[in-house]
Design a protein around this motif. Structure first.
Motif, PDB file in Angstrom:
ATOM      1  N   UNK A   1     -41.517  38.782 -33.933  1.00  4.58           N
ATOM      2  CA  UNK A   1     -42.347  39.082 -32.763  1.00  4.58           C
ATOM      3  C   UNK A   1     -41.671  40.103 -31.853  1.00  4.58           C
ATOM      4  N   UNK A   2     -40.344  40.014 -31.740  1.00  2.00           N
ATOM      5  CA  UNK A   2     -39.624  40.974 -30.905  1.00  2.00           C
ATOM      6  C   UNK A   2     -39.624  42.366 -31.527  1.00  2.00           C
ATOM      7  N   UNK A   3     -39.506  42.425 -32.843  1.00  2.00           N
ATOM      8  CA  UNK A   3     -39.526  43.724 -33.514  1.00  2.00           C
ATOM      9  C   UNK A   3     -40.855  44.434 -33.297  1.00  2.00           C
TER      10      UNK A   3
ATOM     11  N   UNK B   1     -33.046  43.450 -35.239  1.00  2.00           N
ATOM     12  CA  UNK B   1     -33.055  43.354 -36.692  1.00  2.00           C
ATOM     13  C   UNK B   1     -31.692  42.915 -37.216  1.00  2.00           C
ATOM     14  N   UNK B   2     -30.642  43.329 -36.532  1.00  6.09           N
ATOM     15  CA  UNK B   2     -29.286  42.985 -36.956  1.00  6.09           C
ATOM     16  C   UNK B   2     -29.077  41.476 -37.025  1.00  6.09           C
TER      17      UNK B   2
ATOM     18  N   UNK C   1     -37.644  49.103 -42.142  1.00  2.00           N
ATOM     19  CA  UNK C   1     -38.375  48.124 -41.341  1.00  2.00           C
ATOM     20  C   UNK C   1     -39.057  48.806 -40.166  1.00  2.00           C
ATOM     21  N   UNK C   2     -38.380  49.727 -39.507  1.00  2.00           N
ATOM     22  CA  UNK C   2     -38.980  50.421 -38.353  1.00  2.00           C
ATOM     23  C   UNK C   2     -40.227  51.193 -38.780  1.00  2.00           C
ATOM     24  N   UNK C   3     -40.142  51.847 -39.923  1.00  2.00           N
ATOM     25  CA  UNK C   3     -41.280  52.649 -40.400  1.00  2.00           C
ATOM     26  C   UNK C   3     -42.436  51.790 -40.882  1.00  2.00           C
TER      27      UNK C   3
END
Length: 252
Positions: free
Chosen positions: A17-19, A35-36, A77-79
């Motif tokens: 949810x935070x991502x 993510x870390x 993951x970001x993409x």
């Protein structure tokens, strides 16, 4: 081990949810920091795959570092976070992507038929020598990095219950439990896993070590459910046979 897996699932839910929120705000720094938090499990998985390759002479020490594979996940993951709809999808996505990266870099090993064809003939000293050589040649090299907490580097993740599953087999497991400690069980399982081919070994590790279901593994490995179940059954049989031949049916 089950508690550790459950902890990872909880962290994964909070992180997902935070991502999503950080991506909407285009806050890349906070996104990567969040993510870390869920990468130690993935890092450990990559470490074990690389250690297996080193121990089997398929990879030279120092050729790769787990970071070579996990660092790419920050970009992946970001993409793709907008297309990842749940925390469970995120969990699967991380393993799927790192698995693809690993298999692009690691050469598929040949199945060690010689080892399993001769499993009845190995003496106790020969078993012990193989275990000693395995431990010296690469086991655990990547598992001592500061980024990983104590739970992530616990090497006693494997248990006899993951190998001996029927009621009759559990009676054999009880006999083994009387004479073997967790560390000895771990070393033997890892030694035998490293004699299997990559698909069989990877399926067992994802199921036993990472707590993933056969359905999730099928998605990660881009395989059918029946293929995954067959590989898991075969891996269990080879492990069970090795325990029986080495520790139950062989005199000292």
């Amino acid at each position: 081990m089950e508690t550790v897996i459950n902890d990872v699932r909880i962290i994964m839910k909070e992180t997902y949810s935070k991502l999503v929120s950080f991506k909407r705000k285009e806050n890349r720094e906070s996104f990567n920091s969040e993510l870390l938090k869920v990468l130690p499990q993935i890092y450990r998985y990559v470490s074990k795959r690389l250690n297996s390759a080193v121990a089997n002479g398929k990879l030279n020490k120092g050729m790769f570092n787990p970071n070579d594979f996990t660092d790419q996940l920050f970009i992946e993951v970001y993409d793709n976070i907008d297309d990842i709809k749940t925390e469970n999808e995120l969990h699967i996505f991380l393993f799927k992507k790192v698995d693809e990266l690993l298999e692009d870099s690691l050469v598929e090993e040949e199945f060690d038929h010689v080892f399993f064809d001769n499993i009845d003939t190995y003496s106790k000293p020969e078993w012990d020598a193989m275990e000693e050589n395995y431990t010296q040649d690469g086991d655990g090299d990547f598992l001592l990095l500061e980024e990983l907490d104590d739970k992530s580097v616990d090497k006693s993740n494997y248990s006899l219950n993951q190998v001996f599953i029927t009621e009759e087999e559990k009676q054999l497991a009880d006999k083994l439990d009387e004479s073997l400690n967790k560390e000895r069980i771990y070393r033997h399982i890892q030694l035998v896993l490293d004699k299997m081919n990559m698909p069989m070994r990877t399926v067992f590790e994802l199921y036993a070590n990472e707590g993933l279901t056969t359905e999730e593994i099928a998605e990660i490995r881009k395989a059918t459910l029946s293929q995954v179940e067959e590989l898991l059954t075969s891996a269990r049989k080879l492990l069970k046979d090795s325990f029986e031949k080495r520790f139950l049916f062989q005199s000292n």
